[in-house]
Design a protein around this motif. Structure first.
Motif, PDB file in Angstrom:
ATOM      1  N   ASN A 168       0.831  -1.207   0.000  1.00  0.00           N
ATOM      2  CA  ASN A 168       0.000   0.000   0.000  1.00  0.00           C
ATOM      3  C   ASN A 168       0.862   1.253   0.000  1.00  0.00           C
ATOM      4  OD1 ASN A 168      -2.295  -1.603   0.087  1.00  0.00           O
ATOM      5  ND2 ASN A 168      -2.395  -1.575   2.320  1.00  0.00           N
ATOM      6  N   THR A 175      -3.888   1.285  -3.287  1.00  0.00           N
ATOM      7  CA  THR A 175      -4.365  -0.057  -2.970  1.00  0.00           C
ATOM      8  C   THR A 175      -4.667  -0.093  -1.472  1.00  0.00           C
ATOM      9  OG1 THR A 175      -2.095  -0.827  -2.565  1.00  0.00           O
ATOM     10  CG2 THR A 175      -2.988  -1.149  -4.784  1.00  0.00           C
ATOM     11  N   ALA A 265      -4.446  -5.413  -9.907  1.00  0.00           N
ATOM     12  CA  ALA A 265      -4.269  -4.959  -8.529  1.00  0.00           C
ATOM     13  C   ALA A 265      -5.306  -5.502  -7.576  1.00  0.00           C
ATOM     14  CB  ALA A 265      -4.298  -3.430  -8.489  1.00  0.00           C
TER      15      ALA A 265
END
Length: 267
Positions: A168, A175, A265
């Motif tokens: 992240n 994300t 993703a």
């Protein structure tokens, strides 16, 4: 000094040293360099497949190049996990610190090896490392739990939980992975590798047709494998994800452009 990791959009580097120069120091080991070299081979297979695809040769399934690249990349990560863990185990065993990882501290030794240590024929650290090498030499890392169990020999950190934070951070929180979802992401990559390696990538119930695979899908898979490995390397090193010297943050001032997550993703 921490240096930004490679951008997913960049083409594969022709030399392994040019790739490692862009990596954080925590990943600049011979083991990680070898991992990057293997990923370069995988990316070159994708490139070869794209070239052949444009030529449309008869009798050649160019998607096999993408399948081979996928298998190569997963194999590269599994090999790196084993070799990097053994490197760290060797360092920890030699230090013989009371702060060594709990699983390493409690690792069982056969009686004959303990007797050899007591007779002064071998150092305790060497006996431990030799025993672990024997135990893990043929161990399959077929799921996230196996990777976590292996890395527990070198760190007490929850590696998938910490790796999720690093992923992240890598993408400037575009994300939102947690431990469970990052494990799931890797399981998805593993599942397709297993379909290719163990089922000839055949469609369920069909003995002639195979699942389609594009160059873009294979490339995204390789990128994700690299991101996951780098995040695991940081977790293994023990660097907190909140560190100001995070992946994608320049070592000397300024702001690095946040890379876009690969197309696969997910969360």
């Amino acid at each position: 000094m921490t240096i930004p990791s490679p951008q997913p959009s960049q083409p594969p580097q022709s030399s392994q040293s040019s790739q490692s120069s862009q990596l954080p120091q925590v990943a600049q080991t011979a083991q990680f360099d070898s991992f990057l070299t293997n990923l370069t081979y995988a990316r070159r297979m994708v490139d070869a497949g794209k070239i052949l695809e444009a030529l449309s040769p008869r009798g050649v399934d160019t998607e096999d190049f993408y399948r081979a690249a996928w298998v190569q990349a997963i194999g590269a990560l599994e090999h790196w996990v084993q070799e990097e863990t053994l490197r760290r185990v060797t360092e920890e065993a030699v230090k013989a610190s009371p702060d060594m990882p709990r699983r390493l501290r409690e690792y069982p030794l056969p009686l004959h090896r303990m007797e050899a240590v007591q007779r002064g024929e071998v150092r305790l650290a060497d006996a431990v490392v030799e025993r672990i090498r024997e135990d893990v030499a043929y161990r399959a890392l077929q799921n996230p739990d196996a990777i976590a169990k292996m890395m527990a020999l070198a760190t007490d950190a929850k590696v998938w939980r910490e790796a999720a934070k690093w992923v992240n951070r890598r993408f400037r929180h575009r994300t939102s992975f947690d431990e469970k979802s990052l494990r799931g992401k890797y399981v998805t990559l593993l599942r397709r590798r297993n379909q290719i390696a163990h089922e000839a990538d055949l469609l369920d119930g069909d003995h002639t047709r195979r699942r389609p695979l594009t160059a873009a899908e294979a490339g995204d898979a390789i990128d994700w494998i690299e991101h996951i490995a780098l995040a695991l390397a940081r977790a293994l090193h023990g660097e907190p994800a909140g560190s100001t010297r995070a992946a994608g943050v320049p070592a000397q001032g300024g702001e690095a452009a946040a890379p876009q997550p690969p197309a696969q993703a997910g969360t």
